[in-house]
Design a protein around this motif. Structure first.
Motif, PDB file in Angstrom:
ATOM      1  N   LEU A 548      -5.767  -0.584   0.569  1.00 28.28           N
ATOM      2  CA  LEU A 548      -4.375  -0.833   0.957  1.00 28.28           C
ATOM      3  C   LEU A 548      -3.941   0.123   2.070  1.00 28.28           C
ATOM      4  O   LEU A 548      -4.478   1.226   2.208  1.00 28.28           O
ATOM      5  CB  LEU A 548      -3.456  -0.631  -0.258  1.00 28.28           C
ATOM      6  CG  LEU A 548      -3.565  -1.649  -1.393  1.00 28.28           C
ATOM      7  CD1 LEU A 548      -2.775  -1.162  -2.602  1.00 28.28           C
ATOM      8  CD2 LEU A 548      -3.063  -3.011  -0.955  1.00 28.28           C
ATOM      9  N   ARG A 549      -2.929  -0.284   2.807  1.00 25.24           N
ATOM     10  CA  ARG A 549      -2.328   0.623   3.781  1.00 25.24           C
ATOM     11  C   ARG A 549      -1.630   1.773   3.035  1.00 25.24           C
ATOM     12  O   ARG A 549      -1.224   1.628   1.890  1.00 25.24           O
ATOM     13  CB  ARG A 549      -1.298  -0.113   4.643  1.00 25.24           C
ATOM     14  CG  ARG A 549      -1.860  -1.227   5.501  1.00 25.24           C
ATOM     15  CD  ARG A 549      -0.796  -1.856   6.380  1.00 25.24           C
ATOM     16  NE  ARG A 549       0.383  -2.248   5.627  1.00 25.24           N
ATOM     17  CZ  ARG A 549       1.601  -1.749   5.834  1.00 25.24           C
ATOM     18  NH1 ARG A 549       1.805  -0.846   6.777  1.00 25.24           N
ATOM     19  NH2 ARG A 549       2.621  -2.158   5.104  1.00 25.24           N
ATOM     20  N   ARG A 550      -1.483   2.892   3.700  1.00 29.90           N
ATOM     21  CA  ARG A 550      -0.886   4.076   3.062  1.00 29.90           C
ATOM     22  C   ARG A 550       0.494   3.781   2.467  1.00 29.90           C
ATOM     23  O   ARG A 550       0.770   4.166   1.323  1.00 29.90           O
ATOM     24  CB  ARG A 550      -0.808   5.227   4.069  1.00 29.90           C
ATOM     25  CG  ARG A 550      -0.296   6.536   3.456  1.00 29.90           C
ATOM     26  CD  ARG A 550      -0.117   7.596   4.532  1.00 29.90           C
ATOM     27  NE  ARG A 550      -1.370   7.888   5.186  1.00 29.90           N
ATOM     28  CZ  ARG A 550      -2.254   8.789   4.748  1.00 29.90           C
ATOM     29  NH1 ARG A 550      -1.997   9.482   3.645  1.00 29.90           N
ATOM     30  NH2 ARG A 550      -3.369   9.014   5.401  1.00 29.90           N
ATOM     31  N   PRO A 551       1.421   3.075   3.182  1.00 27.54           N
ATOM     32  CA  PRO A 551       2.737   2.791   2.579  1.00 27.54           C
ATOM     33  C   PRO A 551       2.641   1.907   1.337  1.00 27.54           C
ATOM     34  O   PRO A 551       3.422   2.077   0.393  1.00 27.54           O
ATOM     35  CB  PRO A 551       3.497   2.083   3.710  1.00 27.54           C
ATOM     36  CG  PRO A 551       2.781   2.453   4.961  1.00 27.54           C
ATOM     37  CD  PRO A 551       1.356   2.615   4.587  1.00 27.54           C
ATOM     38  N   LEU A 556       2.877   1.241  -4.591  1.00 20.67           N
ATOM     39  CA  LEU A 556       2.211   0.917  -5.853  1.00 20.67           C
ATOM     40  C   LEU A 556       2.401   2.056  -6.849  1.00 20.67           C
ATOM     41  O   LEU A 556       2.719   1.828  -8.019  1.00 20.67           O
ATOM     42  CB  LEU A 556       0.720   0.672  -5.611  1.00 20.67           C
ATOM     43  CG  LEU A 556      -0.105   0.393  -6.871  1.00 20.67           C
ATOM     44  CD1 LEU A 556       0.242  -0.970  -7.453  1.00 20.67           C
ATOM     45  CD2 LEU A 556      -1.602   0.475  -6.574  1.00 20.67           C
ATOM     46  N   ARG A 557       2.244   3.281  -6.370  1.00 21.46           N
ATOM     47  CA  ARG A 557       2.409   4.434  -7.271  1.00 21.46           C
ATOM     48  C   ARG A 557       3.839   4.532  -7.780  1.00 21.46           C
ATOM     49  O   ARG A 557       4.086   4.669  -8.982  1.00 21.46           O
ATOM     50  CB  ARG A 557       2.018   5.730  -6.535  1.00 21.46           C
ATOM     51  CG  ARG A 557       0.597   5.781  -6.050  1.00 21.46           C
ATOM     52  CD  ARG A 557       0.196   7.195  -5.630  1.00 21.46           C
ATOM     53  NE  ARG A 557       1.034   7.763  -4.585  1.00 21.46           N
ATOM     54  CZ  ARG A 557       0.783   7.700  -3.285  1.00 21.46           C
ATOM     55  NH1 ARG A 557      -0.294   7.055  -2.855  1.00 21.46           N
ATOM     56  NH2 ARG A 557       1.581   8.294  -2.406  1.00 21.46           N
ATOM     57  N   LEU A 590       1.070  -6.058  -2.253  1.00 16.79           N
ATOM     58  CA  LEU A 590       0.552  -5.766  -3.594  1.00 16.79           C
ATOM     59  C   LEU A 590       0.310  -7.051  -4.376  1.00 16.79           C
ATOM     60  O   LEU A 590      -0.640  -7.142  -5.168  1.00 16.79           O
ATOM     61  CB  LEU A 590       1.531  -4.867  -4.355  1.00 16.79           C
ATOM     62  CG  LEU A 590       1.863  -3.524  -3.697  1.00 16.79           C
ATOM     63  CD1 LEU A 590       2.806  -2.728  -4.587  1.00 16.79           C
ATOM     64  CD2 LEU A 590       0.599  -2.736  -3.411  1.00 16.79           C
ATOM     65  N   VAL A 591       1.172  -8.049  -4.168  1.00 17.98           N
ATOM     66  CA  VAL A 591       0.975  -9.345  -4.830  1.00 17.98           C
ATOM     67  C   VAL A 591      -0.252 -10.040  -4.255  1.00 17.98           C
ATOM     68  O   VAL A 591      -1.042 -10.655  -4.986  1.00 17.98           O
ATOM     69  CB  VAL A 591       2.227 -10.221  -4.669  1.00 17.98           C
ATOM     70  CG1 VAL A 591       1.988 -11.615  -5.241  1.00 17.98           C
ATOM     71  CG2 VAL A 591       3.423  -9.579  -5.362  1.00 17.98           C
TER      72      VAL A 591
END
Length: 1008
Positions: A548-551, A556-557, A590-591
């Motif tokens: 995933l990209r950093r943002p 997600l976290r 994320l989806v």
């Protein structure tokens, strides 16, 4: 807020997309050209499902109904890209969003003519219920005027044309509805020509024919009306070999006999503003129908069916007609194995056919920190079955007994997802063999008697390949068959792991499957200290997370901080402090990789989301590794500040302002204003739908040391707790908030929570506990010189005194509370006090003083639109009129209030009002009407299993029957009431019932 919907015109000017006729897109300056063929079909389908996800496979079937070419998915992507470009170039405010496994069209509610039509039809139904027939008819006419020809005419798709024909049928139904309304408004002579033309176009529609007959009859043209019937009969016979339907035949008979029932219905009289001389027609006395809950979550689109397991489960649940035991199945297995998906799929398959009385569902969250207790689950189920909160018993055993009673004669399926142990399940089992229960758990639950156990294993190779093909396409799997098999072997056939890996492949069509196998194998070696099942999941999650990209990784976290069964998208904006108008856009990446599931769509068109518990735990681990306590606390504060912001706005819309509630100094984070505006069209419904999340937010704030937010949100939620009778949630949230404020030494917060707990104890009829909490709160507020808090405490302490007959002390407290509410500008607080103290004056015989206070209270309630307060004050006004002997006026006022509580589906209020009307009828010697009202009140009380309330009505009815000489029936009612009064410790009522029973003759004289 509902009136905003009802009074807004049909906004033709705002419509951009038109499907009610030929497909058309209107830009700001010109009509947008949509090339015929594939783009037309795709756009038409997206518009028919505007705001909802359309699976790519459905688009493929529509564009290529026979066989799609190998490049079909690419061609769909190209078409979507061209549509986006066309919208942008034309300045059209709409977007086509990619969302696995398909696309959705996002646009304003008023921009699609079909959505405008549907909304206007729904609004007309509300208007009809409110008796506003002319407005309802006008609304339907405007909605029908949106049609420009047959729906989707010219679009080259048989499937869409079939859908269009159904919509054309809805148009005709709307026409027939507004014609019926206008006929009842006395416009028959004006409608003859219009209905004649419609009947010429649709000669076989019997409803239109009947409407034309009725219009002619009411215009004095009986012979022509009968000719229309005969012509229709001949046509039906010639064309179809059928006779007219029963309704049309009865209408002919009624015209021939000049039946008075064909005359125009009476027009309701206008309702005046004053409660003294109201003009309200008597409402029909009818209880609500049975509740049929359908609580199942959505079925999984890419579910891979294991037919032998399905047949085993279904056979155990359904059984034979002669089954004498409850159908009970436990689906067990490791995390990510597909237990919930299987249970949901089975429940949908059996659904209405096998369990027509409904399906109950509860996620018991057996492995989470917020596990649902059996007591809470029973409370949810009882509400879903139509039992109002205040009637639900406090103990688990009593709730279970009521639950079993309600399900005893029903065919209902109960799905209990993610159970922790047998103790959580046992109280939730119905006692009837007509019902069935489906349980999922990580444990086998071997102590559940009579359960059929199904233990899920990983997918075999064929099933896993089938699932992989559904996500990334069967062609791609077939092209790299060996790599696909290796990939399945690498993830161990675990469905959740396979979906996650497949989602990443679907998002990267340029990756081959062999490269994914290699990447995943390397990740597993890095995590070789883990057990095999855990290693498979962790490897899949780590690989996707690191890609995933950093943002997106950060979101997600942080999103793992959100608690609750499903979570709205605005929380992403709060966690990141991002105020974009569509914060759910942040969650799309994320989806797309299935690290987050989009599980539902809100009324705003935004999605709701849910973590799989395994992924949530992984995200929490990452949060601990990468984000410090300060970052987590700031994000949590913004998220809970968002919940508080919306909850306060909901309260203000219900009460007409920030009345009868204390506000703290905690930080508010405001979600997008347009989103909140759409969300709160029914503020109480929103509070109710978000109740689990809101309660968890209170507890989360307390745990995080955000004590000011915790107490403020808890006390704001009393708006919901009081309206719905959520006493368990009221007590739990307030005890957590109380502990947090005490730990922090927050004296105002402590007092606010204690005062609110005092109100809760009052509602629960716990006077000693109420007085203790209120007195403690009063002392703190007095020390802080907090006038608003003092007013709230004195109002409730006055009610306590009133209930024990200390009227003088109550009136002093009421006067002080009204003065302090006035000083802080709380008009609803003051009006509530006036309504309550008016009851004391009425009881003392000072009806003029009572009426004066009620008039002031009604003016205040109406000035801010607080309908619940208005209904309460009007009910008291009706009782005052009854006390004065003004029976006709009392009947009119109480009938109006009955209509109000029925519109708001306040079934408890309905029971009270029916009983009050019975008292009016009895006082005016209208014994049959009194008996009917009391009987209806008794039916309502029995429906919601309110044993004490039902016994009180039986006493009223027995008293009435005693006075008219029907002693035998009166004796039976008294016997039932006495038994309940004795069991429930209702001493005063028991004495009255026993006194009346002693006065009964030993035999009924009429029996001689």
């Amino acid at each position: 807020m509902r009136n905003l919907i009802l009074t807004s015109p049909v906004a033709e000017a705002g419509i951009v997309f038109r499907v009610l006729g030929p497909l058309q897109v209107d830009g700001p300056t010109k009509t947008v050209r949509i090339p015929p063929g594939r783009q037309e079909v795709i756009l038409a389908c997206l518009l028919m499902e505007a705001g909802r996800l359309v699976d790519t496979d459905r688009l493929l079937d529509l564009v290529w109904p026979d066989e799609a070419p190998d490049t079909a998915r690419t061609q769909i992507q190209i078409c979507v890209s061209r549509l986006r470009k066309s919208f942008t170039e034309a300045g059209v405010s709409a977007s086509v969003v990619s969302r696995a496994p398909g696309y959705l069209l996002r646009t304003d509610d008023d921009s699609v003519d079909l959505q405008v039509f549907n909304r206007q039809v729904m609004a007309s139904r509300v208007l009809v219920k409110e008796g506003r027939l002319a407005e309802a008819a006008e609304r339907l006419r405007a909605a029908v005027a949106l049609w420009r020809g047959p729906c989707l005419s010219g679009v080259p798709s048989d499937a869409l044309r079939t859908r269009g024909l159904r919509l054309d049928e809805e148009r005709l139904a709307a026409i027939e509805t507004y014609l019926g309304l206008e006929l009842n408004l006395g416009r028959g002579h004006e409608l003859v020509g219009e209905i004649s033309q419609l009947l010429h176009e649709h000669p076989l529609r019997e409803r239109l024919r009947g409407q034309l007959m009725l219009a002619l009859h009411r215009s004095g043209r009986q012979a022509e009306a009968l000719d229309i019937y005969r012509a229709g009969r001949q046509l039906l016979n010639d064309e179809l070999g059928l006779e007219p339907g029963e309704e049309l035949r009865q209408l002919e008979t009624a015209i021939l006999t000049r039946d008075p029932a064909l005359h125009l219905p009476a027009t309701p009289a206008p309702v005046t503003a004053s409660p003294r001389v109201p003009e309200v027609p008597t409402a029909p006395l009818s209880p609500y129908g049975e509740e049929q809950p359908h609580q199942l979550p959505a079925d999984t689109a890419d579910f891979v069916v294991n037919e032998p397991i399905l047949r085993t489960i279904e056979a155990a649940l359904v059984g034979g007609d002669g089954r004498r035991a409850l159908g009970l199945v436990v689906i067990a297995g490791k995390p990510g194995i597909g237990k919930s998906a299987l249970a949901t799929h089975v429940a949908h398959r059996l659904g209405a056919q096998r369990f027509p009385d409904g399906q109950l569902y509860c996620d018991l969250r057996g492995v989470g920190v917020d596990t649902v207790s059996a007591k809470d689950a029973l409370g949810r189920f009882l509400r879903a079955l139509g039992i109002p909160g205040p009637v639900i018993p406090d103990s688990t055993d009593e709730r279970a007994e009521m639950y079993r009673t309600l399900l005893a004669s029903r065919r209902m399926l109960v799905v209990l997802d993610d159970a922790a142990n047998e103790a959580q399940i046992m109280p939730l089992l119905p006692g009837s063999s007509s019902c069935a229960v489906l349980v999922t758990s990580r444990s086998r639950l071997t102590a559940l008697p009579g359960a059929q156990r199904v233990e899920l294993d990983v997918l075999d190779q064929e099933q896993a390949l089938q699932l992989l093909g559904r996500v990334i396409s069967a062609d791609r799997v077939n092209q790299e068959k060996e790599a696909a098999i290796a990939l399945v072997r690498t993830v161990g056939g675990l469905p959740l792991a396979l979906r996650i890996v497949a989602a990443r492949l679907a998002a990267r069509p340029h990756w081959n499957l062999a490269s994914m196998v290699h990447r995943l194998a390397n990740e597993r070696h890095r995590l070789d200290e883990l057990a095999h099942g855990e290693m498979t999941m962790r490897a899949s999650l780590s690989l996707t997370h690191d890609g995933l990209r950093r943002p997106d990784r950060r979101l997600l976290r942080l999103f793992s901080l959100a608690q609750g069964p499903t979570v709205p998208g605005w929380i992403a904006g709060a966690l990141l402090d991002d105020d974009r108008p569509f914060p759910s856009d942040l969650l799309e990446p994320l989806v797309d990789v299935q690290m987050l599931d989009a599980v539902a769509i809100e009324r705003t068109g935004e999605f709701r989301y849910r973590f799989h518990e395994v992924i949530r735990l992984f995200a929490r681990e990452q949060l601990t590794l990468h984000d410090g306590e300060a970052v987590q606390r700031a994000a949590t504060e913004r998220m809970i500040g968002g919940w508080l912001s919306i909850a306060e706005q909901a309260h203000a819309r219900i009460y007409g302002g920030a009345y009868t509630v204390l506000q703290g100094d905690g930080m508010r984070w405001h979600p997008p204003a347009g989103y909140v505006e759409n969300l709160l069209t029914d503020p109480l419904e929103w509070l109710d739908s978000e109740q689990p999340n809101l309660c968890l937010a209170v507890e989360q704030a307390a745990h995080a040391g955000l004590h000011e937010l915790s107490w403020n949100l808890a006390t704001t939620l009393v708006t919901l707790f009081e309206a719905r009778g959520y006493f368990d949630q009221w007590e739990r949230t307030h005890q957590r908030a109380l502990q947090a404020t005490r730990d922090a030494g927050n004296r105002r917060g402590i007092a606010a929570v204690l005062a609110s707990l005092g109100t809760m104890h009052l509602s629960r009829q716990q006077p000693d506990e109420a007085r203790q909490s209120l007195t403690a709160a009063l002392e703190i507020f007095d020390d802080l010189e907090d006038l608003h808090g003092l007013a709230l405490c004195r109002r409730d302490l006055a009610l306590l005194d009133r209930q024990i007959g200390e009227d003088d002390r109550a009136l002093v407290l009421y006067e002080q509370a009204a003065r302090d509410f006035d000083r802080v500008g709380d008009v609803i607080g003051r009006a509530t006090v006036l309504t309550q103290s008016a009851y004391v004056w009425m009881r003392r015989g000072h009806t003029a003083m009572a009426q004066e206070q009620l008039d002031e209270a009604l003016a205040a309630f109406r000035s801010v639109g607080y309908s619940h307060g208005e209904a309460h004050a009007l009910r008291r006004a009706g009782q005052v009129l009854l006390r004065r002997g003004e029976h006709a006026q009392a009947e009119q006022v109480l009938t109006k209030v009955l209509e109000m509580v029925r519109r708001s589906r306040d079934i408890i209020g309905e029971g009270h009002l029916l009983r009050n009307l019975g008292e009016v009828y009895e006082a005016s010697s209208r014994h049959e009407q009194a008996r009917e009202a009391y009987t209806q009140a008794l039916t309502v009380r029995e429906k919601i299993i309110d044993l004490g309330g039902a016994a009180l009505v039986r006493l009223d009815l027995a008293r009435l029957l005693f006075h008219i000489g029907e002693f035998a029936e009166a004796g039976g009612l008294l016997e039932q009431a006495t038994e309940t009064f004795r069991a429930r410790g209702m001493r005063a009522e028991l004495r009255e019932a026993e006194r009346l029973a002693q006065e009964l003759p030993t035999a009924d004289p009429s029996a001689a």
